[in-house]
Design a protein around this motif. Structure first.
Motif, PDB file in Angstrom:
ATOM      1  N   VAL A 172       0.847  -1.191   0.000  1.00 30.32           N
ATOM      2  CA  VAL A 172       0.000   0.000   0.000  1.00 30.32           C
ATOM      3  C   VAL A 172       0.881   1.239   0.000  1.00 30.32           C
ATOM      4  CG1 VAL A 172      -1.758   1.302   1.258  1.00 30.32           C
ATOM      5  CG2 VAL A 172      -1.853  -1.198   1.200  1.00 30.32           C
ATOM      6  N   GLU A 173       0.665   2.112  -0.972  1.00 33.88           N
ATOM      7  CA  GLU A 173       1.410   3.362  -1.054  1.00 33.88           C
ATOM      8  C   GLU A 173       0.528   4.519  -0.605  1.00 33.88           C
ATOM      9  OE1 GLU A 173       3.585   4.166  -4.602  1.00 33.88           O
ATOM     10  OE2 GLU A 173       3.806   2.038  -5.111  1.00 33.88           O
ATOM     11  N   SER A 174       1.152   5.649  -0.348  1.00 29.32           N
ATOM     12  CA  SER A 174       0.382   6.820   0.072  1.00 29.32           C
ATOM     13  C   SER A 174       0.917   8.082  -0.579  1.00 29.32           C
ATOM     14  CB  SER A 174       0.418   6.973   1.600  1.00 29.32           C
ATOM     15  OG  SER A 174       1.734   7.247   2.047  1.00 29.32           O
ATOM     16  N   ARG A 175       0.041   9.075  -0.687  1.00 28.80           N
ATOM     17  CA  ARG A 175       0.396  10.410  -1.146  1.00 28.80           C
ATOM     18  C   ARG A 175      -0.197  11.402  -0.149  1.00 28.80           C
ATOM     19  NH1 ARG A 175       2.631   7.190  -3.771  1.00 28.80           N
ATOM     20  NH2 ARG A 175       2.853   7.043  -6.056  1.00 28.80           N
ATOM     21  N   THR A 176       0.559  12.448   0.179  1.00 28.64           N
ATOM     22  CA  THR A 176       0.112  13.407   1.188  1.00 28.64           C
ATOM     23  C   THR A 176       0.096  14.816   0.619  1.00 28.64           C
ATOM     24  OG1 THR A 176       1.024  12.054   2.974  1.00 28.64           O
ATOM     25  CG2 THR A 176       0.562  14.355   3.486  1.00 28.64           C
ATOM     26  N   LEU A 219      -3.866  10.115   0.758  1.00 32.98           N
ATOM     27  CA  LEU A 219      -4.455   9.139  -0.152  1.00 32.98           C
ATOM     28  C   LEU A 219      -3.665   7.841  -0.037  1.00 32.98           C
ATOM     29  CD1 LEU A 219      -4.720  11.416  -3.326  1.00 32.98           C
ATOM     30  CD2 LEU A 219      -6.381  11.174  -1.459  1.00 32.98           C
ATOM     31  N   ARG A 220      -4.369   6.719   0.057  1.00 30.68           N
ATOM     32  CA  ARG A 220      -3.703   5.424   0.167  1.00 30.68           C
ATOM     33  C   ARG A 220      -4.327   4.448  -0.818  1.00 30.68           C
ATOM     34  NH1 ARG A 220      -4.178   2.562   4.564  1.00 30.68           N
ATOM     35  NH2 ARG A 220      -2.027   1.857   4.756  1.00 30.68           N
ATOM     36  N   GLY A 221      -3.452   3.647  -1.447  1.00 29.42           N
ATOM     37  CA  GLY A 221      -3.937   2.646  -2.393  1.00 29.42           C
ATOM     38  C   GLY A 221      -2.783   1.816  -2.914  1.00 29.42           C
ATOM     39  N   GLN A 222      -3.086   0.864  -3.777  1.00 28.66           N
ATOM     40  CA  GLN A 222      -2.075  -0.061  -4.284  1.00 28.66           C
ATOM     41  C   GLN A 222      -1.588   0.271  -5.691  1.00 28.66           C
ATOM     42  OE1 GLN A 222      -4.413  -3.607  -3.861  1.00 28.66           O
ATOM     43  NE2 GLN A 222      -3.713  -4.011  -1.781  1.00 28.66           N
ATOM     44  N   ASP A 223      -2.245   1.216  -6.354  1.00 28.04           N
ATOM     45  CA  ASP A 223      -1.906   1.578  -7.728  1.00 28.04           C
ATOM     46  C   ASP A 223      -1.235   2.949  -7.732  1.00 28.04           C
ATOM     47  OD1 ASP A 223      -1.878   2.441 -10.389  1.00 28.04           O
ATOM     48  OD2 ASP A 223      -3.733   1.388 -10.885  1.00 28.04           O
ATOM     49  N   ALA A 224       0.070   2.984  -7.973  1.00 29.88           N
ATOM     50  CA  ALA A 224       0.829   4.229  -7.914  1.00 29.88           C
ATOM     51  C   ALA A 224       0.348   5.238  -8.950  1.00 29.88           C
ATOM     52  CB  ALA A 224       2.319   3.945  -8.108  1.00 29.88           C
ATOM     53  N   VAL A 225       0.002   4.759 -10.131  1.00 31.68           N
ATOM     54  CA  VAL A 225      -0.476   5.662 -11.189  1.00 31.68           C
ATOM     55  C   VAL A 225      -1.793   6.301 -10.775  1.00 31.68           C
ATOM     56  CG1 VAL A 225      -1.264   5.792 -13.575  1.00 31.68           C
ATOM     57  CG2 VAL A 225       0.735   4.388 -12.995  1.00 31.68           C
ATOM     58  N   ASP A 228      -1.160   8.974  -8.121  1.00 31.60           N
ATOM     59  CA  ASP A 228      -0.619  10.221  -8.681  1.00 31.60           C
ATOM     60  C   ASP A 228      -1.716  11.026  -9.387  1.00 31.60           C
ATOM     61  OD1 ASP A 228       1.914   9.662  -7.751  1.00 31.60           O
ATOM     62  OD2 ASP A 228       2.568   8.703  -9.615  1.00 31.60           O
ATOM     63  N   GLU A 229      -2.587  10.296 -10.088  1.00 31.61           N
ATOM     64  CA  GLU A 229      -3.710  10.961 -10.757  1.00 31.61           C
ATOM     65  C   GLU A 229      -4.632  11.620  -9.731  1.00 31.61           C
ATOM     66  OE1 GLU A 229      -7.941   9.501 -12.505  1.00 31.61           O
ATOM     67  OE2 GLU A 229      -6.196   8.302 -13.094  1.00 31.61           O
ATOM     68  N   ALA A 233      -5.660  15.635  -8.961  1.00 31.78           N
ATOM     69  CA  ALA A 233      -7.046  16.110  -8.879  1.00 31.78           C
ATOM     70  C   ALA A 233      -7.322  16.780  -7.544  1.00 31.78           C
ATOM     71  CB  ALA A 233      -7.999  14.936  -9.083  1.00 31.78           C
ATOM     72  N   LEU A 234      -6.728  16.240  -6.480  1.00 33.18           N
ATOM     73  CA  LEU A 234      -6.930  16.806  -5.141  1.00 33.18           C
ATOM     74  C   LEU A 234      -6.319  18.210  -5.061  1.00 33.18           C
ATOM     75  CD1 LEU A 234      -8.071  16.106  -2.326  1.00 33.18           C
ATOM     76  CD2 LEU A 234      -5.778  15.269  -1.719  1.00 33.18           C
ATOM     77  N   LYS A 235      -5.172  18.409  -5.693  1.00 33.46           N
ATOM     78  CA  LYS A 235      -4.550  19.741  -5.709  1.00 33.46           C
ATOM     79  C   LYS A 235      -5.443  20.745  -6.419  1.00 33.46           C
ATOM     80  CE  LYS A 235       0.275  18.216  -5.456  1.00 33.46           C
ATOM     81  NZ  LYS A 235       1.590  18.123  -6.178  1.00 33.46           N
ATOM     82  N   LYS A 236      -6.108  20.305  -7.462  1.00 38.40           N
ATOM     83  CA  LYS A 236      -7.013  21.194  -8.177  1.00 38.40           C
ATOM     84  C   LYS A 236      -8.224  21.565  -7.330  1.00 38.40           C
ATOM     85  CE  LYS A 236      -5.791  19.656 -12.861  1.00 38.40           C
ATOM     86  NZ  LYS A 236      -6.292  18.993 -14.106  1.00 38.40           N
ATOM     87  N   VAL A 237      -8.723  20.591  -6.576  1.00 37.63           N
ATOM     88  CA  VAL A 237      -9.872  20.865  -5.709  1.00 37.63           C
ATOM     89  C   VAL A 237      -9.555  22.001  -4.729  1.00 37.63           C
ATOM     90  CG1 VAL A 237     -11.290  19.932  -3.844  1.00 37.63           C
ATOM     91  CG2 VAL A 237     -10.863  18.560  -5.896  1.00 37.63           C
ATOM     92  N   PHE A 238      -8.330  21.993  -4.209  1.00 37.06           N
ATOM     93  CA  PHE A 238      -7.958  22.979  -3.195  1.00 37.06           C
ATOM     94  C   PHE A 238      -7.059  24.084  -3.753  1.00 37.06           C
ATOM     95  CE2 PHE A 238      -9.166  19.242  -0.733  1.00 37.06           C
ATOM     96  CZ  PHE A 238     -10.053  19.819   0.175  1.00 37.06           C
ATOM     97  N   SER A 239      -6.996  24.159  -5.080  1.00 35.61           N
ATOM     98  CA  SER A 239      -6.264  25.229  -5.757  1.00 35.61           C
ATOM     99  C   SER A 239      -4.822  25.352  -5.261  1.00 35.61           C
ATOM    100  CB  SER A 239      -6.991  26.568  -5.558  1.00 35.61           C
ATOM    101  OG  SER A 239      -8.311  26.484  -6.051  1.00 35.61           O
ATOM    102  N   VAL A 240      -4.147  24.208  -5.200  1.00 34.31           N
ATOM    103  CA  VAL A 240      -2.749  24.176  -4.735  1.00 34.31           C
ATOM    104  C   VAL A 240      -1.830  24.026  -5.938  1.00 34.31           C
ATOM    105  CG1 VAL A 240      -1.069  22.928  -3.350  1.00 34.31           C
ATOM    106  CG2 VAL A 240      -3.414  23.207  -2.532  1.00 34.31           C
TER     107      VAL A 240
END
Length: 240
Positions: A172-176, A219-225, A228-229, A233-240
């Motif tokens: 399981v990978e994560s993105r913060t 974000l946590r999941g098993q698919d790195a691609v 990243d996607e 999208a999350l950065k766009k939601v919060f205008s980062v």
């Protein structure tokens, strides 16, 4: 196929009394995540025979793997071996291979293998030994329960011995995404995002920095691609 599941059973009055801070759960969680095994539950019980037996039985049935820590030393309150044997309805006693390990260790150090130390050679029937390169006294595996010492350095060595023998899944990978905004400000758009990306685990974890509240979106999941996607999208939601 979903990843295998694991539970941890932490044993000891010293943990529940606050005298000792448990570091083993944090270590085990990280190791299992890397191995693609989901840690689903952690229980802490006192040095109570009935409580240990009951917890071991429940966790063993509900999970693919169970890891215990604590209660396999030389003192009177080290009762984990007896309890795990009782949980599986097998006999426990001093075993020749475990005794030989201890005898060689204490002979080399010039110490006596007395009755107290010999308690650490008590192994349930049918169990396999877990190697302990730190202090020699072995842990053991009975069924799907892996019984380990509570001392962090020994626990970590035993985990290293056991993990290669287990069948894991996809790590399981994560993105913060750190935001200097409170959870109340991000909750609504994050909930909508989580619904759209329901195949991922979406969490929020508040923090405070220099007196300002912020939130780590994880974000946590098993698919790195896919992760990243989703992060994009999350950065766009919060205008980062």
């Amino acid at each position: 196929m979903p990843n295998p599941t694991a539970a941890m059973l932490v044993i000891g009055d010293e943990i529940l009394s606050g005298r000792t801070r448990d570091a083993n759960m944090h270590y085990l969680a990280g190791q299992l995540t890397e191995a693609g095994i989901n840690l689903s539950e952690v229980r802490v019980v006192s040095d109570d025979r009935a409580a240990i037996i009951a917890a071991a039985r429940v966790l063993s049935v509900a999970n693919d793997y169970v890891f215990t820590s604590g209660g396999i030393g030389p003192t009177h309150d080290d009762i984990t071996a007896d309890c795990i044997a009782a949980a599986f309805d097998v006999h426990v006693g001093v075993r020749d291979d475990a005794r030989a390990l201890l005898q060689a260790h204490y002979d080399a150090s010039g110490k006596e293998l007395n009755e107290a130390r010999l308690r650490m050679a008590r192994i349930p029937d049918g169990a396999t030994l877990i190697d302990n390169p730190v202090s020699i006294a072995p842990g053991f595996t009975l069924g799907n329960v892996h019984v380990m010492a509570g001392v962090p350095s020994v626990f970590q060595a035993m985990v290293a011995s056991v993990l290669p023998t287990l069948v894991g899944g996809a790590p399981v990978e994560s993105r913060t995404l750190p935001l200097m905004r409170g959870e109340g400000d991000v909750a609504a758009p994050l909930a909508a995002f989580a619904q759209e990306y329901s195949d991922l685990s979406v969490g929020s974890y508040p923090f405070q920095k220099n007196g300002v509240y912020g939130t780590n979106l994880v974000l946590r999941g098993q698919d790195a691609v896919r992760l990243d996607e989703a992060l994009g999208a999350l950065k766009k939601v919060f205008s980062v």
